[in-house]
Design a protein around this motif. Structure first.
Motif, PDB file in Angstrom:
ATOM      1  N   PHE A  68      52.737  50.873  46.723  1.00  0.00           N
ATOM      2  CA  PHE A  68      51.429  50.191  47.591  1.00  0.00           C
ATOM      3  C   PHE A  68      50.340  50.071  47.404  1.00  0.00           C
ATOM      4  N   GLY A  69      50.253  50.429  46.003  1.00  0.00           N
ATOM      5  CA  GLY A  69      48.351  49.505  45.480  1.00  0.00           C
ATOM      6  C   GLY A  69      49.010  47.850  46.053  1.00  0.00           C
ATOM      7  N   MET A  70      50.187  47.510  45.555  1.00  0.00           N
ATOM      8  CA  MET A  70      49.822  46.111  46.253  1.00  0.00           C
ATOM      9  C   MET A  70      49.914  45.480  47.216  1.00  0.00           C
ATOM     10  N   THR A  71      50.360  46.153  47.927  1.00  0.00           N
ATOM     11  CA  THR A  71      50.977  46.327  49.663  1.00  0.00           C
ATOM     12  C   THR A  71      48.940  46.206  50.422  1.00  0.00           C
ATOM     13  N   TYR A  72      47.991  46.878  49.822  1.00  0.00           N
ATOM     14  CA  TYR A  72      47.630  47.189  50.238  1.00  0.00           C
ATOM     15  C   TYR A  72      46.062  45.893  49.525  1.00  0.00           C
ATOM     16  N   VAL A  73      46.554  45.238  48.071  1.00  0.00           N
ATOM     17  CA  VAL A  73      45.428  44.612  47.683  1.00  0.00           C
ATOM     18  C   VAL A  73      45.145  43.213  48.693  1.00  0.00           C
ATOM     19  N   PRO A  74      45.997  42.568  49.320  1.00  0.00           N
ATOM     20  CA  PRO A  74      45.388  42.000  50.272  1.00  0.00           C
ATOM     21  C   PRO A  74      43.380  42.253  51.420  1.00  0.00           C
ATOM     22  N   PHE A  75      44.387  43.542  51.680  1.00  0.00           N
ATOM     23  CA  PHE A  75      43.539  44.712  52.895  1.00  0.00           C
ATOM     24  C   PHE A  75      41.908  44.829  51.687  1.00  0.00           C
ATOM     25  N   TYR A  76      41.977  45.059  50.905  1.00  0.00           N
ATOM     26  CA  TYR A  76      40.458  45.766  50.405  1.00  0.00           C
ATOM     27  C   TYR A  76      39.440  44.612  49.525  1.00  0.00           C
ATOM     28  N   THR A  77      41.027  43.587  49.817  1.00  0.00           N
ATOM     29  CA  THR A  77      39.817  42.265  49.056  1.00  0.00           C
ATOM     30  C   THR A  77      39.416  41.323  50.296  1.00  0.00           C
ATOM     31  N   PHE A  78      39.598  41.124  51.210  1.00  0.00           N
ATOM     32  CA  PHE A  78      39.201  40.865  52.542  1.00  0.00           C
ATOM     33  C   PHE A  78      37.936  40.247  52.339  1.00  0.00           C
ATOM     34  N   TYR A 105      36.643  27.551  52.976  1.00  0.00           N
ATOM     35  CA  TYR A 105      36.002  27.928  51.485  1.00  0.00           C
ATOM     36  C   TYR A 105      36.855  29.145  51.676  1.00  0.00           C
ATOM     37  N   MET A 106      37.010  30.206  52.369  1.00  0.00           N
ATOM     38  CA  MET A 106      38.154  31.711  52.020  1.00  0.00           C
ATOM     39  C   MET A 106      39.219  31.439  52.398  1.00  0.00           C
ATOM     40  N   SER A 107      40.214  29.805  52.710  1.00  0.00           N
ATOM     41  CA  SER A 107      41.667  29.715  52.372  1.00  0.00           C
ATOM     42  C   SER A 107      41.743  29.722  50.855  1.00  0.00           C
ATOM     43  N   VAL A 108      40.146  29.346  50.262  1.00  0.00           N
ATOM     44  CA  VAL A 108      40.402  29.378  48.846  1.00  0.00           C
ATOM     45  C   VAL A 108      40.039  30.479  47.859  1.00  0.00           C
ATOM     46  N   ILE A 109      39.130  31.042  48.233  1.00  0.00           N
ATOM     47  CA  ILE A 109      38.729  32.505  47.992  1.00  0.00           C
ATOM     48  C   ILE A 109      38.895  33.697  48.056  1.00  0.00           C
ATOM     49  N   TRP A 110      39.647  33.625  49.171  1.00  0.00           N
ATOM     50  CA  TRP A 110      40.508  34.391  49.773  1.00  0.00           C
ATOM     51  C   TRP A 110      41.968  35.118  48.259  1.00  0.00           C
ATOM     52  N   PRO A 111      42.304  33.710  47.679  1.00  0.00           N
ATOM     53  CA  PRO A 111      43.805  34.126  47.203  1.00  0.00           C
ATOM     54  C   PRO A 111      42.821  34.187  45.460  1.00  0.00           C
ATOM     55  N   MET A 112      42.170  33.860  45.838  1.00  0.00           N
ATOM     56  CA  MET A 112      41.438  34.151  44.244  1.00  0.00           C
ATOM     57  C   MET A 112      41.088  35.837  44.374  1.00  0.00           C
ATOM     58  N   THR A 113      40.719  35.970  45.058  1.00  0.00           N
ATOM     59  CA  THR A 113      40.006  37.870  44.900  1.00  0.00           C
ATOM     60  C   THR A 113      41.406  38.403  44.701  1.00  0.00           C
ATOM     61  N   TYR A 118      45.132  41.368  41.756  1.00  0.00           N
ATOM     62  CA  TYR A 118      46.495  41.859  40.862  1.00  0.00           C
ATOM     63  C   TYR A 118      46.626  41.679  39.503  1.00  0.00           C
ATOM     64  N   THR A 119      45.763  40.952  38.210  1.00  0.00           N
ATOM     65  CA  THR A 119      45.526  41.194  37.842  1.00  0.00           C
ATOM     66  C   THR A 119      44.710  42.020  37.082  1.00  0.00           C
ATOM     67  N   LEU A 120      44.045  42.779  37.520  1.00  0.00           N
ATOM     68  CA  LEU A 120      42.799  43.954  36.960  1.00  0.00           C
ATOM     69  C   LEU A 120      43.890  45.168  36.495  1.00  0.00           C
ATOM     70  N   PRO A 121      43.208  45.696  34.854  1.00  0.00           N
ATOM     71  CA  PRO A 121      44.468  46.746  34.823  1.00  0.00           C
ATOM     72  C   PRO A 121      43.832  47.559  35.383  1.00  0.00           C
ATOM     73  N   LEU A 122      44.672  48.803  35.587  1.00  0.00           N
ATOM     74  CA  LEU A 122      44.018  49.973  35.527  1.00  0.00           C
ATOM     75  C   LEU A 122      45.166  51.041  35.282  1.00  0.00           C
ATOM     76  N   PRO A 123      44.621  52.203  34.842  1.00  0.00           N
ATOM     77  CA  PRO A 123      44.730  53.044  34.334  1.00  0.00           C
ATOM     78  C   PRO A 123      45.332  54.070  34.865  1.00  0.00           C
ATOM     79  N   ARG A 124      46.868  54.592  34.183  1.00  0.00           N
ATOM     80  CA  ARG A 124      47.834  54.848  34.885  1.00  0.00           C
ATOM     81  C   ARG A 124      48.233  56.244  34.145  1.00  0.00           C
ATOM     82  N   ARG A 125      48.806  57.621  34.708  1.00  0.00           N
ATOM     83  CA  ARG A 125      49.339  58.484  33.778  1.00  0.00           C
ATOM     84  C   ARG A 125      50.926  58.320  33.427  1.00  0.00           C
ATOM     85  N   LEU A 126      51.309  57.311  34.283  1.00  0.00           N
ATOM     86  CA  LEU A 126      52.891  57.071  34.074  1.00  0.00           C
ATOM     87  C   LEU A 126      52.608  56.005  33.358  1.00  0.00           C
TER      88      LEU A 126
END
Length: 188
Positions: A68-78, A105-113, A118-126
């Protein structure tokens, strides 16, 4: 009446805090942080038949949270990418005529964000529960990561040591042993 209401609210807050502690999708600074990309790398080197049912259930819950986190990445990076697009365009935005270069510009910047998210480390209890498991499952997971992904293991072993875990697989635990580097090219 007011005292009973306050007592019920305090009880409810206590129950909510207890559930937050036990919810496997959360994490804090005391947990291991991995990115979605590193999680996928770890999954690619593990053999499911070697894991117990408990660890398999932890991986299932971790997959659900990360899916679910990976699914929502395009939405919260828009919106950040739209802001960065306006920032990159500068004064090129002139009324409605500026929309044509904006999408370029958006076609380059959106994939970069999205790549950044996707490569930002997130702490998870599991992550912490799986990697710091004291059973054979935890030892197997640590050994496979150390053998197959040495660059990732270098960062993971440092995190484990900083969090207070000591396992024989950790790179920094060198008690009268000579340690040779196991990686020549680090992916991370």
């Amino acid at each position: 009446m007011g005292i009973e209401l306050i007592a019920k609210q305090e009880n409810l807050i206590g129950v909510m805090e207890a559930n937050r502690i036990h919810f496997w999708g959360t994490g804090d600074r005391n947990d291991i942080a991995l990115s979605y990309e590193e999680y996928a790398d770890i999954l690619s080197v593990l053999n499911d038949e070697r894991l117990s049912r408990t660890t398999m259930m932890k991986f299932k819950n971790l997959w659900e949270t990360n899916f679910f986190g990976m699914t929502y990445v395009p939405f919260y990076t828009f919106l950040p990418s739209v802001f960065l697009t306006y920032l990159a365009m500068g004064k090129a935005q002139r009324s409605h005529a500026g929309y044509r270069p904006q999408w370029t510009y958006m076609s380059v910047i959106w994939p970069m964000t999205m790549w950044f998210a996707y490569t930002l480390p997130l702490p998870r209890r599991l992550y912490t529960e799986i990697v710091s498991d004291k059973t054979d499952d935890g030892s197997y997971v640590r050994q496979r990561i150390k053998q197959s992904l040495p660059g990732l293991w270098r960062r993971l072993s440092r995190q484990l040591l900083n969090k207070g875990y000591r396992f024989p697989e950790i790179n920094e635990v060198t008690e009268d042993r000579t340690q040779f580097p196991t990686d020549f090219i680090s992916k991370h």
